[in-house]
Design a protein around this motif. Sequence first.
Motif, short mmCIF file in Angstrom:
data_model
loop_
_atom_site.label_atom_id
_atom_site.label_comp_id
_atom_site.label_asym_id
_atom_site.label_seq_id
_atom_site.Cartn_x
_atom_site.Cartn_y
_atom_site.Cartn_z
N LEU B 108 7.08 -6.78 1.24
CA LEU B 108 6.23 -6.54 0.07
C LEU B 108 7.01 -5.89 -1.07
O LEU B 108 6.54 -5.87 -2.20
CB LEU B 108 5.03 -5.68 0.45
N PHE B 109 8.19 -5.35 -0.78
CA PHE B 109 8.99 -4.74 -1.84
C PHE B 109 9.28 -5.76 -2.94
O PHE B 109 9.09 -5.49 -4.12
CB PHE B 109 10.31 -4.19 -1.25
N LEU B 110 9.68 -6.97 -2.52
CA LEU B 110 9.95 -8.03 -3.50
C LEU B 110 8.68 -8.39 -4.26
O LEU B 110 8.69 -8.52 -5.49
CB LEU B 110 10.52 -9.26 -2.79
N ALA B 111 7.56 -8.50 -3.52
CA ALA B 111 6.29 -8.83 -4.17
C ALA B 111 5.93 -7.76 -5.18
O ALA B 111 5.45 -8.05 -6.28
CB ALA B 111 5.19 -8.98 -3.12
N SER B 112 6.17 -6.50 -4.81
CA SER B 112 5.84 -5.39 -5.69
C SER B 112 6.69 -5.45 -6.96
O SER B 112 6.20 -5.21 -8.07
CB SER B 112 6.08 -4.08 -4.93
N GLN B 113 7.97 -5.81 -6.81
CA GLN B 113 8.82 -5.98 -7.99
C GLN B 113 8.33 -7.14 -8.85
O GLN B 113 8.33 -7.07 -10.07
CB GLN B 113 10.26 -6.27 -7.57
N LEU B 114 7.87 -8.20 -8.16
CA LEU B 114 7.43 -9.39 -8.90
C LEU B 114 6.16 -9.11 -9.71
O LEU B 114 5.87 -9.82 -10.67
CB LEU B 114 7.16 -10.55 -7.92
N SER B 115 5.41 -8.07 -9.31
CA SER B 115 4.17 -7.78 -10.02
C SER B 115 4.46 -7.43 -11.48
O SER B 115 3.59 -7.52 -12.33
CB SER B 115 3.42 -6.63 -9.34
N LEU B 259 12.44 3.82 -4.18
CA LEU B 259 11.67 4.99 -3.71
C LEU B 259 10.21 4.90 -4.17
O LEU B 259 9.29 5.09 -3.38
CB LEU B 259 12.30 6.28 -4.22
N ILE B 260 10.03 4.57 -5.44
CA ILE B 260 8.67 4.54 -5.99
C ILE B 260 7.88 3.35 -5.44
O ILE B 260 6.72 3.48 -5.05
CB ILE B 260 8.72 4.54 -7.54
N HIS B 261 8.55 2.18 -5.37
CA HIS B 261 7.87 1.00 -4.82
C HIS B 261 7.47 1.22 -3.36
O HIS B 261 6.36 0.91 -2.95
CB HIS B 261 8.77 -0.23 -4.90
N TYR B 262 8.41 1.74 -2.56
CA TYR B 262 8.11 1.90 -1.13
C TYR B 262 7.01 2.94 -0.91
O TYR B 262 6.20 2.82 0.00
CB TYR B 262 9.38 2.25 -0.34
N GLU B 263 7.01 3.96 -1.77
CA GLU B 263 5.95 4.96 -1.67
C GLU B 263 4.58 4.32 -1.95
O GLU B 263 3.61 4.53 -1.22
CB GLU B 263 6.23 6.11 -2.67
N ARG B 264 4.57 3.47 -2.97
CA ARG B 264 3.33 2.75 -3.30
C ARG B 264 2.91 1.85 -2.13
O ARG B 264 1.73 1.81 -1.77
CB ARG B 264 3.59 1.89 -4.54
#
Lengths: 87, 717
Positions: B108-115, B259-264
């Motif tokens: 989901l890290f990639l998906a979160s970046q893609l957002s 760090l911020i993405h993984y925390e989310r």
Amino acid sequence: MTPLSQLLPGQYGKLASLNPERSVDQRLMALGLLPGMVLKLVRKAPLGDPLAIEFAGQVVSLRLTEAQNILIDVAADCPIQRPRPPA
Amino acid sequence: MSAAEPGRTVALVGNPNTGKSTLFNALTGLRQRVGNYPGVTVARKSGQCDCGDGTKVELVDLPGLYSLSASSPDEQVVIDALSGHLADDRRPDAVVVVIDATNLLRNLFLASQLSELDLPVVLVLNQADVAAEQGVKIDADLLSRRLGGVPVVLTSAWKGEGIAAVRRAIGEALRTRVRMPAVEWPPLVEEALADVAAGVAADIGRAPGRADVERLLFDSTTSVGQRLGWDAPRREAVIRAARDKVRRAGYNPLAAEPLIHYERLRRLLEGVVQGGGNRTGGSAAVDRVLLHRVFGPIVFAGIMLGMFAAVFWLAKFPMEWISGGVDWLKSVVAPTLAGLPMVQSLVTDGMIGGVGAFLAFLPQILILFLFVGILEDSGYMARAAFIMDRLFSWCGLNGKSFVPLLSGFACAIPGLLSTRTIEDPKARLATAFAVPFMSCSARFPVYALMCAAFIGPLYGPGWESVVMVGMHCVGLLFAVPTAFVLTRFVLKVKPQPFVLELPRYQMPKPRDVLWRMWQNAAEFVSRAGTVIFAITIIVWALSYFPRDPAVEQRIRAASPGAATEVVDAQVQSAYVEQSWMGRFGKAVQPIFDPCGFDWKITVGVLASFPAREVIVSTLGVTYSVGEGAEADSKHLQQVMRDAKWTEGPRIGTPIFSLAAILALMVFFALCSQCGPTVATLAQETGGWKWAAISFFYMTALAWLMAVAVYQGVSRLA
């Protein structure tokens, strides 16, 4: 603290620090390896390099030279411990 | 391509090893087009996908990647494609993110970046069956609700489950255009991002995309600044100030993003994923054997030996059928054109021969890619690289160089095509450069002829074997230092860290493996095939023209009583001698004189630049033995043993001295005498530059070493 490159196969511990300036560490962070996370040295390749490490449910390989600057706090309860040098 | 078509484009992205290609094949039903992105050697695969209600979209399969911070050409293509910065591609209308359901957090890290790209998103949680087996329970509806209603679909592309739901979800995403909510950055980080955006806008006069701004702020190296035309000096001050703000927020600027993405994501997944303990259990047990200090290399050697044997020996049967078919076709076509000797020769030797020349490579390509497909899809390829890496890392290659180099010993073409499995562009290029040095099976007839005609009779079968083995090592001996120098001093690209996921073992899906074999073969035929065909025709023309009938009449008149085969062979020899190729060979013979080659060998060497094995039959022609001579031809061997210099300082001495035959063999071991290899190298390196460098380097090296061997040995002997 022990450099990841000096862990024994089977040893695990918390990731104490990595260096975000280095591209290897950036890759590992993208894979979810963040400070405080537990990682384990699963094995070394038959020729001693690279290493296979396990964290967050995945196994990743990296070279010894790339593992030198990644510092690990070996868990006190880890059954595999490097023997202390005789005093 | 797609720019000309109306209709909508949907991009498929995801981490490697998520079953993305399997899903792509399932969604497009193999109605695919394969091409290359302009300027880079990254394959562009696209196909038509039905959204379940009859509407069709173009689905583009983008290379697998873990993060948007680009460090390889593959990753750069994904970012450029998704932000609409590719020359020939429109920005996609939606993105399907393929996610490994057994490792939601990391995927989901990639998906979160893609957002941050502001595109409608569909999340496909693939390999849901494996996750269920591991006891992982995933609440897809809850995940969808937390992501603002983005469609979340559970699938097993391998089993074909959930494919229809993915089609519907794509249709839904295109209709509702629901975006995934972006990350909430801490206030100071948000400010820093705004500062960078303002800095860009002030300098280039337009507001940059959010994703571009993040790359500029968070990545230590990025090409985004260059692409935007934001010049370095101004950039530096703005970014330094913005990064100081991130530091004040308590984050290292280069670590802030993960760090911020993984925390989310950790908060996002609370309650979504339940259960699941030993996620690496099954594969770990297999690895205890396959990566064992002793058994690991043994199993590896067994698999590689099997692969090599299949490419080397098994491929010989279909290759014989193909060459049999080509000969048959020639024999059928030739009589119909008997009245037009020039057309007959053009059609049979030029055209049919030219098609046969590249068809002959197909069996080896198909068999190698059968193995590559199985090894990649099963997860063993990463293990093979893990085992071999130490042997290659010191000269700038990596563990994944092994398969291409090994197959180079059978044939360079499949070897070059298989360098695509190497992610690191530097190691990929260096491996591609080293592959043509491997002693391929086409060099074998040259060594066999020389050994059978000279080494065996003069020094005994023992030395014959020594020379044979030695010749197979010559290429390797030069390839390794070449790779070392190339990666150390020539290629200025930053090396990629060799961080390689050892994925879960999986049963390869036969359809995917067969499809990969077909795609590689088809691409070879359509790209390299045309070049190979053209080269064959050109060389045919050079050795056919000019064709003065007086030459033939003179020879036939001079020897009225001789046997027809002898006269035919003499006629052929005379024609080749006065052809452009023959004249050129005589003209450049002085260049090859220091290697001990007479004009006949020189013509043979020149004629075999498109395909080195041609030397044997060319020597047959120039030495008047007749066409179709093979390495085991006793007649050719005898004629060569009897051949003497007829002019110059070496007059009366044998042409094929020990020094000359060793020099000839070394020349063939090193020289770039293979049109298909040069054409494939150009195909795989994205242009003619590296193909030309390889050609001139290998040829110059071959000449130098042949001179060294000839001069050295003739002084010693």
